[in-house]
Design an enzyme around this catalytic site. Structure first.
Site, PDB file in Angstrom:
ATOM      1  N   GLY A 112     -13.221  74.647  71.917  1.00 31.51           N
ATOM      2  CA  GLY A 112     -12.721  74.133  70.645  1.00 31.51           C
ATOM      3  C   GLY A 112     -11.321  73.578  70.804  1.00 31.51           C
ATOM      4  O   GLY A 112     -10.949  72.584  70.162  1.00 31.51           O
ATOM      5  N   SER A 113     -10.547  74.210  71.663  1.00 30.20           N
ATOM      6  CA  SER A 113      -9.150  73.786  71.848  1.00 30.20           C
ATOM      7  C   SER A 113      -9.050  72.381  72.437  1.00 30.20           C
ATOM      8  O   SER A 113      -8.311  71.538  71.922  1.00 30.20           O
ATOM      9  CB  SER A 113      -8.420  74.760  72.784  1.00 30.20           C
ATOM     10  OG  SER A 113      -8.440  76.056  72.261  1.00 30.20           O
ATOM     11  N   TYR A 139      -7.148  77.743  62.248  1.00 27.94           N
ATOM     12  CA  TYR A 139      -7.073  77.991  63.688  1.00 27.94           C
ATOM     13  C   TYR A 139      -7.809  76.855  64.368  1.00 27.94           C
ATOM     14  O   TYR A 139      -9.012  76.685  64.182  1.00 27.94           O
ATOM     15  CB  TYR A 139      -7.721  79.337  64.038  1.00 27.94           C
ATOM     16  CG  TYR A 139      -7.537  79.705  65.493  1.00 27.94           C
ATOM     17  CD1 TYR A 139      -6.569  80.629  65.895  1.00 27.94           C
ATOM     18  CD2 TYR A 139      -8.324  79.129  66.485  1.00 27.94           C
ATOM     19  CE1 TYR A 139      -6.387  80.951  67.234  1.00 27.94           C
ATOM     20  CE2 TYR A 139      -8.144  79.448  67.823  1.00 27.94           C
ATOM     21  CZ  TYR A 139      -7.178  80.361  68.190  1.00 27.94           C
ATOM     22  OH  TYR A 139      -7.003  80.679  69.521  1.00 27.94           O
ATOM     23  N   ASP A 245     -13.353  70.620  61.296  1.00 30.06           N
ATOM     24  CA  ASP A 245     -13.455  71.495  62.471  1.00 30.06           C
ATOM     25  C   ASP A 245     -14.583  72.498  62.207  1.00 30.06           C
ATOM     26  O   ASP A 245     -14.446  73.421  61.415  1.00 30.06           O
ATOM     27  CB  ASP A 245     -12.113  72.219  62.671  1.00 30.06           C
ATOM     28  CG  ASP A 245     -12.138  73.162  63.872  1.00 30.06           C
ATOM     29  OD1 ASP A 245     -13.242  73.528  64.320  1.00 30.06           O
ATOM     30  OD2 ASP A 245     -11.052  73.539  64.351  1.00 30.06           O
ATOM     31  N   LYS A 248     -16.317  77.013  64.707  1.00 31.38           N
ATOM     32  CA  LYS A 248     -16.809  78.391  64.565  1.00 31.38           C
ATOM     33  C   LYS A 248     -18.045  78.505  63.683  1.00 31.38           C
ATOM     34  O   LYS A 248     -18.864  79.401  63.872  1.00 31.38           O
ATOM     35  CB  LYS A 248     -15.686  79.279  64.021  1.00 31.38           C
ATOM     36  CG  LYS A 248     -15.986  80.766  64.136  1.00 31.38           C
ATOM     37  CD  LYS A 248     -14.727  81.568  64.206  1.00 31.38           C
ATOM     38  CE  LYS A 248     -14.943  83.034  63.930  1.00 31.38           C
ATOM     39  NZ  LYS A 248     -13.687  83.771  63.839  1.00 31.38           N
ATOM     40  N   THR A 302     -12.854  66.960  84.357  1.00 32.21           N
ATOM     41  CA  THR A 302     -13.831  66.753  85.424  1.00 32.21           C
ATOM     42  C   THR A 302     -15.186  67.401  85.141  1.00 32.21           C
ATOM     43  O   THR A 302     -16.234  66.808  85.376  1.00 32.21           O
ATOM     44  CB  THR A 302     -13.260  67.298  86.762  1.00 32.21           C
ATOM     45  OG1 THR A 302     -11.982  66.719  86.951  1.00 32.21           O
ATOM     46  CG2 THR A 302     -14.154  66.939  87.938  1.00 32.21           C
TER      47      THR A 302
HETATM   48  C1  LIG Z   1     -12.226  76.758  63.762  1.00 34.51           C
HETATM   49  C2  LIG Z   1     -11.830  76.895  65.193  1.00 34.51           C
HETATM   50  N1  LIG Z   1     -11.430  75.812  65.869  1.00 34.51           N
HETATM   51  C3  LIG Z   1     -11.081  75.865  67.168  1.00 34.51           C
HETATM   52  C4  LIG Z   1     -11.092  77.065  67.853  1.00 34.51           C
HETATM   53  C5  LIG Z   1     -10.699  77.111  69.299  1.00 34.51           C
HETATM   54  O1  LIG Z   1     -11.841  77.258  70.067  1.00 34.51           O
HETATM   55  P1  LIG Z   1     -11.777  77.762  71.577  1.00 34.51           P
HETATM   56  O2  LIG Z   1     -11.403  79.204  71.551  1.00 34.51           O
HETATM   57  O3  LIG Z   1     -13.169  77.513  72.096  1.00 34.51           O
HETATM   58  O4  LIG Z   1     -10.787  76.933  72.289  1.00 34.51           O
HETATM   59  C6  LIG Z   1     -11.499  78.220  67.189  1.00 34.51           C
HETATM   60  C7  LIG Z   1     -11.497  79.516  67.894  1.00 34.51           C
HETATM   61  O5  LIG Z   1     -11.565  80.563  67.293  1.00 34.51           O
HETATM   62  C8  LIG Z   1     -11.880  78.137  65.832  1.00 34.51           C
HETATM   63  O6  LIG Z   1     -12.261  79.212  65.142  1.00 34.51           O
END
Ligand SMILES: Cc1ncc(COP(=O)(O)O)c(C=O)c1O
Length: 447
Positions: A112-113, A139, A245, A248, A302
């Site tokens: 997610g990041s 988040y 987003d 989750k 990669t």
């Molecule tokens: C809504 C949301 N976006 C992004 C992320 C980040 O995801 P990741 O931990 O896979 O990097 C999270 C993680 O809890 C999340 O809840």
């Protein structure tokens, strides 16, 4: 010493604390469906799905087979330079799944990041507008751009970014404007137009509004009806991109394939990850082609979108459809909330039960009048739950919300077990049977 404790200590000695948030000393050895086992053979009902990843349950035989088969055929190809069938098939599938009658393109990453990092990078570049609006309590990740977009207290301690403006999320139980849901007329929406666009940033500087359709880590907060539609209207009025987003809650958790579908809106871009690959590291951003293709080679990794992770994702989507997990999330989720409401009638400490499908938050307070958060009590309830064979975490800007995001395969019988454990755990905590010392190593979000 138990095998679990031994492994827990080895983990503490070998792995960096920077990568951990610990709530209890559970150690995982094996799993099946919604059940996990520790190395000593004790079983736990898992209401975390590993922070929302194991939607189809642990060790689903179809995912296992898909991954194994793919490893035997083509174990790797880098999408940066070599197209492969699985990543193309998955991208085509995601374009179909995401609503919106416009040309779309798909980006792949691992988490997610890194997916939200793409948003932080591409939006100012593609739109020529520098600002991004996000929400307090959100988040979005741990890389610099995604981090800066986040509004969770666990992150605000470390950094912030000049081009991100954070707005109050419609957390009606604790309204930032101290208004009442029944009479506020969605003041939080008007605040954006009347105050933020007037005094903080003009709307023509804003490239995107980024938000979760249910704010999970922020306390499993379901936005008031009308809010999401209002945000969409605002975006259309000012030519701002609407980005949701779904990292989750996507892939069925809320009782719809994507959470935003509850409000009938059509985002320009959707961010997804966690449950997509059933644990294989994969994330995706699906959105308007002109934005997605604004640059060449500006955000690639990669091993992103590798054929094994894509095979796992394709199979996961197939299972969600074939096993009717979206429907199960709705039915069992409604039942779970109903049973939790009964617990609320019994225990004063429970002040709010909320959620959609199988993303559920139970807010704990010391006093229903003052709403003082029962943060330590929440930590103790989840620790006691662990002792009694139930796994869950807490969430919220005050860490006082019990969060339930189980695998979508969970049954009503398993929910009955969960509710009986919660009942006992809350009773034990309220009666002072869980000493403070138990929590010494388990500060969770407050670490
Ligand atoms: C809504 C949301 N976006 C992004 C992320 C980040 O995801 P990741 O931990 O896979 O990097 C999270 C993680 O809890 C999340 O809840």
């Amino acid at each position: 010493m138990s095998k679990s404790r031994e492994l827990f200590e080895r983990d503490g000695n070998a792995l960096s604390t920077v990568m951990s948030l610990r709530f209890c000393p559970f150690v995982a050895e094996s799993g099946e469906g919604a059940v996990l086992r520790d190395p000593d053979g004790k079983e736990y009902l898992d209401l975390t799905a590993g922070w929302g990843v194991a939607n189809v349950g642990y060790c689903h035989p179809r995912v296992t087979k898909a991954v194994t088969d793919q490893m035997k055929t083509l174990s790797f190809a880098t999408t940066i330079s070599v197209p492969n069938m699985k990543s193309v098939e998955l991208a085509e599938k995601l374009k179909e799944l995401v609503p919106g009658n416009f040309d779309k393109s798909v980006w792949f990453g691992h988490s997610g990041s890194d997916a939200n990092e793409f948003i932080a990078k591409i939006i100012p570049y593609a739109t020529g507008r520098s600002k991004i609006l996000t929400f307090v309590g959100s988040y979005h990740g741990q890389t610099m751009g995604s981090y800066v977009m986040s509004g969770h207290p666990a992150q605000s301690r470390f950094s912030g970014g000049g081009n991100v403006v954070k707005l109050p999320y419609p957390y009606c139980y604790r309204c930032a404007f101290e208004k009442e849901k029944e009479s506020c007329d969605l003041f939080c929406l008007r605040y954006i137009e009347d105050y933020i666009f007037d005094a903080v940033t003009s709307p023509d500087q804003v490239g995107a509004i980024v938000l979760e359709a249910i704010q999970c880590d922020g306390g499993d907060v379901v936005p008031a009806d009308g809010f999401m539609q209002g945000i969409e209207k605002l975006c259309r009025k000012y030519g701002i991109l609407l980005i949701i987003d779904e990292v989750k809650i996507g892939f069925g958790r809320t009782g719809k394939m994507f959470g935003f579908e509850h409000w009938g809106i059509e985002p320009d871009i959707v961010v997804m990850a966690k449950p997509m690959g059933s644990g294989q590291p994969i994330s995706a951003v699906v959105g308007r082609k002109d934005i997605m293709n604004a640059g060449i080679g500006m955000h690639y990794f990669t091993t992103a979108g590798n054929p094994v992770a894509c095979a796992a994702a394709l199979e996961t989507i197939g299972i969600i459809n074939d096993e009717k997990l979206v429907e199960n999330a709705k039915e069992v989720g409604d039942y779970f909330v109903h049973e939790l409401e009964k617990l609320k009638d019994k225990h004063e400490i429970i002040s709010d039960v909320r959620g959609k499908g199988l993303v559920i938050g139970v807010e704990l307070v010391k006093d229903r009048e003052t709403k003082e958060p029962a943060t330590d009590e929440a930590a103790k309830v989840l620790y006691r739950g662990y002792e009694l064979g139930l796994l869950f975490y807490n969430s919220g800007i005050n860490s006082n919300v019990l969060e339930f995001t189980p695998p979508l395969v969970i049954t009503k019988e398993q929910v009955d077990f969960a509710v009986s454990v919660l009942d006992k755990a809350i009773e034990d905590v309220v009666n002072g049977k869980v000493p403070d010392e138990k929590l010494a190593e388990f500060a969770g979000w407050s670490s």
